[in-house]
Design an enzyme around this catalytic site. Structure first.
Site, PDB file in Angstrom:
ATOM      1  N   GLY A 169     -62.439  34.762  -0.493  1.00 14.39           N
ATOM      2  CA  GLY A 169     -63.047  36.069  -0.752  1.00 14.39           C
ATOM      3  C   GLY A 169     -64.554  35.963  -0.639  1.00 14.39           C
ATOM      4  N   GLY A 170     -65.231  36.887  -1.309  1.00 19.12           N
ATOM      5  CA  GLY A 170     -66.696  36.910  -1.260  1.00 19.12           C
ATOM      6  C   GLY A 170     -67.312  35.646  -1.823  1.00 19.12           C
ATOM      7  N   GLY A 404     -85.825  26.061  31.155  1.00 18.75           N
ATOM      8  CA  GLY A 404     -86.038  26.643  29.829  1.00 18.75           C
ATOM      9  C   GLY A 404     -85.782  25.623  28.728  1.00 18.75           C
ATOM     10  N   ALA A 405     -84.852  24.712  28.994  1.00 20.66           N
ATOM     11  CA  ALA A 405     -84.531  23.711  27.974  1.00 20.66           C
ATOM     12  C   ALA A 405     -85.724  22.781  27.739  1.00 20.66           C
ATOM     13  CB  ALA A 405     -83.296  22.926  28.378  1.00 20.66           C
TER      14      ALA A 405
HETATM   15  C1  HXC Z   1     -57.656  34.881 -12.777  1.00 19.32           C
HETATM   16  C2  HXC Z   1     -56.519  33.197 -11.730  1.00 19.32           C
HETATM   17  C3  HXC Z   1     -57.113  33.542 -10.492  1.00 19.32           C
HETATM   18  C4  HXC Z   1     -58.025  34.631 -10.488  1.00 19.32           C
HETATM   19  C5  HXC Z   1     -55.800  31.869 -10.168  1.00 19.32           C
HETATM   20  N1  HXC Z   1     -55.706  32.172 -11.471  1.00 19.32           N
HETATM   21  N2  HXC Z   1     -56.656  32.700  -9.548  1.00 19.32           N
HETATM   22  N3  HXC Z   1     -56.780  33.863 -12.857  1.00 19.32           N
HETATM   23  N4  HXC Z   1     -58.264  35.257 -11.648  1.00 19.32           N
HETATM   24  N5  HXC Z   1     -58.649  34.987  -9.365  1.00 19.32           N
HETATM   25  C6  HXC Z   1     -54.919  31.459 -12.467  1.00 19.32           C
HETATM   26  C7  HXC Z   1     -53.421  31.626 -12.301  1.00 19.32           C
HETATM   27  O1  HXC Z   1     -52.990  32.789 -12.937  1.00 19.32           O
HETATM   28  C8  HXC Z   1     -52.900  30.374 -12.976  1.00 19.32           C
HETATM   29  O2  HXC Z   1     -52.960  30.558 -14.350  1.00 19.32           O
HETATM   30  C9  HXC Z   1     -53.941  29.351 -12.631  1.00 19.32           C
HETATM   31  O3  HXC Z   1     -55.132  30.067 -12.307  1.00 19.32           O
HETATM   32  C10 HXC Z   1     -53.582  28.488 -11.438  1.00 19.32           C
HETATM   33  O4  HXC Z   1     -53.200  29.345 -10.379  1.00 19.32           O
HETATM   34  P1  HXC Z   1     -51.902  29.063  -9.489  1.00 19.32           P
HETATM   35  O5  HXC Z   1     -51.657  30.279  -8.692  1.00 19.32           O
HETATM   36  O6  HXC Z   1     -50.799  28.559 -10.367  1.00 19.32           O
HETATM   37  O7  HXC Z   1     -52.402  27.862  -8.582  1.00 19.32           O
HETATM   38  P2  HXC Z   1     -52.068  27.537  -7.066  1.00 19.32           P
HETATM   39  O8  HXC Z   1     -50.592  27.701  -6.830  1.00 19.32           O
HETATM   40  O9  HXC Z   1     -52.695  26.228  -6.763  1.00 19.32           O
HETATM   41  O10 HXC Z   1     -52.794  28.683  -6.213  1.00 19.32           O
HETATM   42  C11 HXC Z   1     -54.198  28.780  -6.198  1.00 19.32           C
HETATM   43  C12 HXC Z   1     -54.653  30.103  -5.541  1.00 19.32           C
HETATM   44  C13 HXC Z   1     -53.930  31.282  -6.206  1.00 19.32           C
HETATM   45  C14 HXC Z   1     -54.333  30.054  -4.059  1.00 19.32           C
HETATM   46  C15 HXC Z   1     -56.161  30.177  -5.723  1.00 19.32           C
HETATM   47  O11 HXC Z   1     -54.031  31.162  -7.631  1.00 19.32           O
HETATM   48  C16 HXC Z   1     -54.488  32.598  -5.812  1.00 19.32           C
HETATM   49  O12 HXC Z   1     -54.159  33.093  -4.737  1.00 19.32           O
HETATM   50  N6  HXC Z   1     -55.256  33.202  -6.693  1.00 19.32           N
HETATM   51  C17 HXC Z   1     -55.795  34.523  -6.483  1.00 19.32           C
HETATM   52  C18 HXC Z   1     -56.870  34.482  -5.438  1.00 19.32           C
HETATM   53  C19 HXC Z   1     -57.551  35.799  -5.322  1.00 19.32           C
HETATM   54  O13 HXC Z   1     -56.961  36.732  -4.770  1.00 19.32           O
HETATM   55  N7  HXC Z   1     -58.732  35.915  -5.879  1.00 19.32           N
HETATM   56  C20 HXC Z   1     -59.498  37.108  -5.923  1.00 19.32           C
HETATM   57  C21 HXC Z   1     -60.145  37.202  -4.550  1.00 19.32           C
HETATM   58  S1  HXC Z   1     -61.231  38.541  -4.447  1.00 19.32           S
HETATM   59  P3  HXC Z   1     -52.018  29.775 -15.397  1.00 19.32           P
HETATM   60  O14 HXC Z   1     -52.311  30.395 -16.701  1.00 19.32           O
HETATM   61  O15 HXC Z   1     -50.626  29.977 -14.903  1.00 19.32           O
HETATM   62  O16 HXC Z   1     -52.438  28.349 -15.333  1.00 19.32           O
HETATM   63  C22 HXC Z   1     -62.681  37.826  -4.744  1.00 19.32           C
HETATM   64  C23 HXC Z   1     -63.807  38.761  -4.586  1.00 19.32           C
HETATM   65  C24 HXC Z   1     -65.079  38.023  -4.773  1.00 19.32           C
HETATM   66  O17 HXC Z   1     -62.784  36.723  -5.079  1.00 19.32           O
HETATM   67  C25 HXC Z   1     -66.156  38.885  -4.220  1.00 19.32           C
HETATM   68  C26 HXC Z   1     -67.472  38.270  -4.459  1.00 19.32           C
HETATM   69  C27 HXC Z   1     -68.522  39.115  -3.839  1.00 19.32           C
END
Ligand code: HXC
Length: 515
Positions: A169-170, A404-405
């Protein structure tokens, strides 16, 4: 008092376990180190001082009020690398997947602000699921506060990112705004949108590695600068990188003592250029043979390999190296090579690191792919970077330098301080073949059966007259024609002479590099 100290120690113990033993075991099982273990590997033993170990998030939604992990998923503080102060943050995947909350961002911003005030590098160890989903807008605000600081710190203190797990993401924009990004092979990835979103929007089937693994970012996208098979090597590389760069933009890199004599002659260099000008040789050999103790830390080795960039030392002085690589696409400058070189020269200029340029370049790459890809705009980036750079610039033309290089590759006209050439150098507006075809088109056509003889004769004439370094030396564009075996000595002496160089650009808000 004893009770109070015990209570403190207990709180600290709890905080040091991040998301708890079970999650740590799960994390280790994936072949990953924890946030604290990474910091221990990165910093000199016992040097780490932590801040905000007991800080907690303020989120009240989705039952979060009762889910607290002291420290809130990121470990921040300062320590030393080889005795030099650095600030560090390390995201803890065992706490809510290392996701970024408002308080998590505040912790990172705190050390970023301190780093600028105290003039020391920031190293970020990233391992995060992105924005803390339970928080929403506070998390986005937190990211953006970090981005703003990344930009304000740019060119003031060095910033290095290590990617040890997800970075999506961001969130990717913070590493992208830093000076160097180092990834762990097969266990880390960076992308704006994951495979599922990609499938929905563009109908492509791709896995995380194919979308944004280290193999992609170090070869195709150029987003990452280096990648290593495991976390230990990745962290070691960050330590090595720090050794070549200064604390901030107001100082230079400390010299490193060397027993390698500055006047070491290198007879192999007298024979390194093949007799046939169309044959290649390895420019990395030239760099390693001339640098202190043969050490060269190459940056982006697998991206636009026709241009080599990296760090070395001469007589203990840390320098940035930019060099054409005759072994890849004959060392031609194309879009990717131009961008790669430009960003590196600008990094060196920000941080007072002299640049040594080795030139063997047949020109810019022709063709629709390059023209449509913007070689005019991208080539101009490299030109711009060299032209605005006020650091010491030492250039060695080993063989070809055409068109040019020639202008772009740290020429005298772009304020090159010292420009040397080897006697076999060919410095001219274009190669003999192209020049002959244009200048003698009528004669060649009129020669009929003898066309190829006329062409050969005219090519030889052109080569004799222009494919040498003497025309440039006559005009002072080349300061001296040197024997290859004396290259190390001449570079060391030039850098010593330029140690206190002062040069400046006109006052302005900022230039308008053709991005
Ligand atoms: C809160 C989160 C989280 C998140 C993971 N967890 N991502 N909690 N916010 N973004 C938590 C899970 O609930 C889980 O909690 C623990 O972290 C481990 O995650 P798992 O899914 O079990 O791990 P894994 O299978 O290794 O997968 C990792 C992952 C996946 C690929 C990162 O968790 C995932 O897809 N997360 C969401 C990613 C996402 O969409 N993020 C937001 C993007 S938007 P428990 O309690 O079970 O341990 C963004 C915008 C930013 O980031 C913009 C900035 C400008």
């Amino acid at each position: 008092m004893d009770d109070k100290i015990k209570a403190l120690m207990s709180k600290r113990r709890e905080a040091s376990l991040g998301g708890g033993e079970e999650r740590i075991a799960k994390h280790h099982a994936k072949g990953r180190f924890t946030a604290r273990e990474r910091i221990q590997m990165l910093l000199d033993e016992g040097s780490f001082e932590e801040f905000d170990m007991l800080k907690e998030h303020r989120c009240q939604h989705f039952g979060m009020a009762s889910k607290q992990f002291p420290g809130d998923g990121v470990v921040v503080g300062y320590g030393t690398i080889e005795g030099r102060l650095v600030y560090v943050f390390s995201q803890d995947f065992t706490v809510f997947g290392g996701s970024l909350s408002e308080t998590f961002a505040e912790k990172i911003c705190k050390i970023m602000d301190m780093a600028v005030k105290n003039g020391a590098p920031v190293i970020g160890l990233n391992d995060s699921g992105g924005a803390r989903i339970q928080e929403g807008i506070e998390s986005l605000a937190g990211y953006t506060e970090i981005f703003q600081r990344n930009v304000m710190s740019s060119g003031v203190i060095p910033q290095i990112s290590g990617i040890f797990g997800p970075c999506a993401g961001g969130a990717v924009y913070s590493p992208a705004l830093t000076d160097f990004t180092v990834m762990v092979e097969k266990n880390s990835y960076m992308f704006l949108t994951g495979p599922k979103v990609v499938k929905t929007v563009t109908h492509e089937d791709v896995d995380v590695e194919g979308l944004g693994g280290a193999s992609i970012h170090t070869t195709k996208s150029g987003v990452a600068h280096l990648a290593y098979p495991n976390e230990e090597e990745t962290i070691q590389a960050i330590r090595e990188l720090v050794s070549y760069i200064p604390q901030n933009n107001l100082v230079t890199t400390q010299k490193k003592e060397t027993s390698d004599p500055a006047d070491r002659e290198i007879p192999e260099l007298n024979a390194i250029i093949p007799e046939n000008p169309n044959h290649a040789y390895d420019m990395k050999e030239v760099i390693k043979l001339t640098a202190d103790d043969g050490e060269f830390m190459e940056i982006q080795p697998d991206y636009a390999a026709n241009l080599i960039i990296g760090f070395a030392r001469y007589g203990g002085t840390s320098v940035g190296i930019v060099a054409n690589q005759p072994q890849v696409l004959a060392g031609v400058l194309d879009n990717d090579a131009s961008i790669k070189g430009a960003r590196f020269v600008r990094f060196c200029d920000c941080f007072n690191i002299p640049v040594v340029t080795f030139v063997d370049v047949p020109g810019f790459m022709p063709g629709t792919v390059q023209e449509h890809g913007g070689i005019i705009r991208n080539g101009a980036k490299l030109l711009y970077a060299y032209a605005e750079a006020t650091i010491p610039k030492v250039t060695i033309t080993t063989r070809k330098s055409y068109g040019g290089a020639y202008c772009v590759m740290s020429s005298k006209h772009l304020r090159g301080d010292i420009n040397y050439a080897w006697p076999c150098a060919e410095i001219a507006v274009m190669g003999a073949k192209g020049a002959t075809e244009i200048l003698y088109a009528r004669e060649i056509k009129a020669a009929g059966d003898k066309a190829s003889e006329v062409t050969t004769e005219k090519e030889a004439e052109y080569t004799e007259k222009f494919a040498n370094p003497y025309e440039a030396a006559k005009r002072g564009y080349i300061d001296d024609i040197i024997r290859p075996l004396r290259t190390r000595l001449r570079i060391c002496k030039a850098l010593d002479m330029l140690e206190n160089k002062q040069d400046a650009n006109p006052p302005k808000k900022h230039g308008n590099i053709p991005l």
